[in-house]
Design a protein around this motif. Structure first.
Motif, mmCIF file in Angstrom:
data_model
loop_
_atom_site.group_PDB
_atom_site.id
_atom_site.type_symbol
_atom_site.label_atom_id
_atom_site.label_comp_id
_atom_site.label_asym_id
_atom_site.label_seq_id
_atom_site.Cartn_x
_atom_site.Cartn_y
_atom_site.Cartn_z
ATOM 1 N N GLY A 1 47.463 46.902 38.216
ATOM 2 C CA GLY A 1 48.296 48.020 37.853
ATOM 3 C C GLY A 1 47.465 49.282 37.724
ATOM 4 N N PRO A 2 48.101 50.372 37.449
ATOM 5 C CA PRO A 2 47.378 51.632 37.266
ATOM 6 C C PRO A 2 46.588 51.610 35.947
ATOM 7 C CG PRO A 2 49.724 51.941 36.880
ATOM 8 C CD PRO A 2 49.534 50.525 37.335
ATOM 9 N N PHE A 3 45.394 52.157 36.015
ATOM 10 C CA PHE A 3 44.514 52.220 34.848
ATOM 11 C C PHE A 3 44.092 53.660 34.641
ATOM 12 C CE2 PHE A 3 44.146 47.973 36.580
ATOM 13 C CZ PHE A 3 44.229 47.171 35.453
ATOM 14 N N GLN A 4 43.779 54.018 33.414
ATOM 15 C CA GLN A 4 43.345 55.372 33.096
ATOM 16 C C GLN A 4 42.026 55.709 33.788
ATOM 17 O OE1 GLN A 4 44.808 57.864 31.203
ATOM 18 N NE2 GLN A 4 46.614 56.558 31.360
ATOM 19 N N ARG A 5 41.083 54.754 33.750
ATOM 20 C CA ARG A 5 39.767 54.940 34.367
ATOM 21 C C ARG A 5 39.470 53.722 35.229
ATOM 22 N NH1 ARG A 5 39.494 55.911 29.024
ATOM 23 N NH2 ARG A 5 38.477 53.909 28.695
ATOM 24 N N PRO A 6 38.722 53.901 36.307
ATOM 25 C CA PRO A 6 38.479 52.776 37.225
ATOM 26 C C PRO A 6 37.889 51.528 36.563
ATOM 27 C CG PRO A 6 37.751 54.814 38.220
ATOM 28 C CD PRO A 6 38.126 55.135 36.803
ATOM 29 N N TYR A 7 36.942 51.703 35.641
ATOM 30 C CA TYR A 7 36.309 50.532 35.032
ATOM 31 C C TYR A 7 37.241 49.787 34.082
ATOM 32 C CZ TYR A 7 32.064 52.444 37.061
ATOM 33 O OH TYR A 7 31.125 52.930 37.936
ATOM 34 N N ASP A 8 38.364 50.401 33.721
ATOM 35 C CA ASP A 8 39.355 49.706 32.908
ATOM 36 C C ASP A 8 39.914 48.495 33.653
ATOM 37 O OD1 ASP A 8 38.990 51.659 30.986
ATOM 38 O OD2 ASP A 8 40.895 52.676 31.375
ATOM 39 N N ALA A 9 39.786 48.484 34.960
ATOM 40 C CA ALA A 9 40.304 47.380 35.780
ATOM 41 C C ALA A 9 39.351 46.188 35.839
ATOM 42 C CB ALA A 9 40.587 47.886 37.193
ATOM 43 N N CYS A 10 38.164 46.319 35.282
ATOM 44 C CA CYS A 10 37.166 45.252 35.408
ATOM 45 C C CYS A 10 37.620 43.919 34.806
ATOM 46 C CB CYS A 10 35.831 45.679 34.823
ATOM 47 S SG CYS A 10 34.943 46.831 35.907
ATOM 48 N N ALA A 11 38.289 43.940 33.683
ATOM 49 C CA ALA A 11 38.736 42.668 33.090
ATOM 50 C C ALA A 11 39.664 41.931 34.055
ATOM 51 C CB ALA A 11 39.427 42.911 31.753
ATOM 52 N N ASP A 12 40.584 42.662 34.671
ATOM 53 C CA ASP A 12 41.474 42.038 35.659
ATOM 54 C C ASP A 12 40.693 41.597 36.885
ATOM 55 O OD1 ASP A 12 43.634 42.431 34.011
ATOM 56 O OD2 ASP A 12 44.497 44.064 35.187
ATOM 57 N N ARG A 13 39.782 42.438 37.347
ATOM 58 C CA ARG A 13 38.982 42.113 38.524
ATOM 59 C C ARG A 13 38.179 40.833 38.303
ATOM 60 N NH1 ARG A 13 36.571 39.757 41.679
ATOM 61 N NH2 ARG A 13 34.589 40.277 42.587
ATOM 62 N N LEU A 14 37.556 40.712 37.153
ATOM 63 C CA LEU A 14 36.684 39.571 36.894
ATOM 64 C C LEU A 14 37.444 38.297 36.558
ATOM 65 C CD1 LEU A 14 33.887 41.493 35.020
ATOM 66 C CD2 LEU A 14 33.793 40.561 37.352
ATOM 67 N N SER A 15 38.731 38.393 36.342
ATOM 68 C CA SER A 15 39.548 37.193 36.153
ATOM 69 C C SER A 15 40.302 36.840 37.438
ATOM 70 C CB SER A 15 40.524 37.373 34.988
ATOM 71 O OG SER A 15 41.480 38.366 35.311
ATOM 72 N N GLY A 16 40.095 37.639 38.472
ATOM 73 C CA GLY A 16 40.789 37.436 39.737
ATOM 74 C C GLY A 16 39.944 36.698 40.750
ATOM 75 N N PRO A 17 40.360 36.750 41.998
ATOM 76 C CA PRO A 17 39.636 36.035 43.059
ATOM 77 C C PRO A 17 38.266 36.646 43.332
ATOM 78 C CG PRO A 17 41.486 37.267 43.974
ATOM 79 C CD PRO A 17 41.559 37.411 42.487
ATOM 80 N N TYR A 18 37.379 35.827 43.889
ATOM 81 C CA TYR A 18 36.014 36.254 44.173
ATOM 82 C C TYR A 18 35.946 37.446 45.107
ATOM 83 C CZ TYR A 18 34.755 31.566 42.426
ATOM 84 O OH TYR A 18 34.601 30.439 41.672
ATOM 85 N N ASP A 19 36.901 37.549 46.041
ATOM 86 C CA ASP A 19 36.836 38.599 47.059
ATOM 87 C C ASP A 19 37.594 39.865 46.675
ATOM 88 O OD1 ASP A 19 39.385 37.534 47.282
ATOM 89 O OD2 ASP A 19 39.354 37.434 49.470
ATOM 90 N N ALA A 20 38.091 39.942 45.459
ATOM 91 C CA ALA A 20 38.822 41.129 45.023
ATOM 92 C C ALA A 20 37.852 42.294 44.799
ATOM 93 C CB ALA A 20 39.583 40.837 43.733
ATOM 94 N N PHE A 21 38.396 43.479 44.798
ATOM 95 C CA PHE A 21 37.608 44.656 44.461
ATOM 96 C C PHE A 21 38.558 45.705 43.913
ATOM 97 C CE2 PHE A 21 38.771 44.957 48.890
ATOM 98 C CZ PHE A 21 39.205 46.252 49.045
ATOM 99 N N ILE A 22 38.006 46.733 43.291
ATOM 100 C CA ILE A 22 38.810 47.787 42.681
ATOM 101 C C ILE A 22 38.914 48.940 43.652
ATOM 102 C CG2 ILE A 22 38.965 49.416 40.755
ATOM 103 C CD1 ILE A 22 37.279 47.380 39.123
ATOM 104 N N ARG A 23 40.126 49.426 43.813
ATOM 105 C CA ARG A 23 40.373 50.551 44.706
ATOM 106 C C ARG A 23 41.211 51.583 43.954
ATOM 107 N NH1 ARG A 23 42.522 49.365 50.406
ATOM 108 N NH2 ARG A 23 42.601 48.595 50.529
ATOM 109 N N GLY A 24 40.964 52.846 44.256
ATOM 110 C CA GLY A 24 41.735 53.914 43.642
ATOM 111 C C GLY A 24 43.206 53.833 44.030
ATOM 112 N N ALA A 25 44.050 54.418 43.203
ATOM 113 C CA ALA A 25 45.491 54.320 43.399
ATOM 114 C C ALA A 25 46.079 55.422 44.273
ATOM 115 C CB ALA A 25 46.195 54.330 42.035
ATOM 116 N N THR A 26 45.287 56.408 44.624
ATOM 117 C CA THR A 26 45.786 57.511 45.442
ATOM 118 C C THR A 26 44.994 57.579 46.743
ATOM 119 O OG1 THR A 26 44.240 59.154 44.582
ATOM 120 C CG2 THR A 26 46.295 58.824 43.329
ATOM 121 N N PRO A 27 45.538 58.224 47.770
ATOM 122 C CA PRO A 27 44.762 58.358 49.007
ATOM 123 C C PRO A 27 43.405 59.020 48.778
ATOM 124 C CG PRO A 27 47.042 58.925 49.416
ATOM 125 C CD PRO A 27 46.896 58.743 47.926
#
Length: 120
Positions: A1-27
């Motif tokens: 989902g949308p996060f205030q800051r990119p690193y806020d997504a780390c908890a979700d990223r690290l509980s997800g699949p090995y090949d996941a990564f964080i990407r910005g929400a806008t072009p």
């Protein structure tokens, strides 16, 4: 989902699949490099040394090395993201050598710290 800051997504990223990564929400931010390695304390990151080990942190390591720092990992693809492969270890050794770290292929706190310095 949308996060205030990119690193806020780390908890979700690290509980997800090995090949996941964080990407910005806008072009405008979709191509920005974000790695959960960056906000972590190097001494708290796992030691990685054994071929075949798997984890989200190894996926982050591969993303940092290959996608951001441009160290080629030949066997990186479907089924090998998040797996400490022989080619991932070779890329780690090249990174260590390039950064005047003893080239062991083991990712310890010193190597994590150097990765943070080079890529964050």
């Amino acid at each position: 989902g949308p996060f205030q800051r990119p690193y806020d997504a780390c908890a979700d990223r690290l509980s997800g699949p090995y090949d996941a990564f964080i990407r910005g929400a806008t072009p405008g931010t979709a191509g920005d490099f974000v790695s959960c390695i960056c906000p972590a304390r190097a001494r708290d990151l796992p030691r990685v040394s054994k071929i075949g080990d798997t984890s989200q942190w190894i996926g982050e390591l591969q993303h940092m090395l290959a996608a951001h720092l441009r160290y080629h990992i030949n066997d990186l693809g479907v089924g090998t993201w998040g797996v400490y492969t022989a080619d991932t270890r070779s890329a780690v050794r090249r990174f260590q050598s390039d950064n005047r770290i003893r080239s062991t292929g083991t990712v310890d706190a010193g190597t994590w710290s150097a990765l943070q310095h080079a890529g964050c």
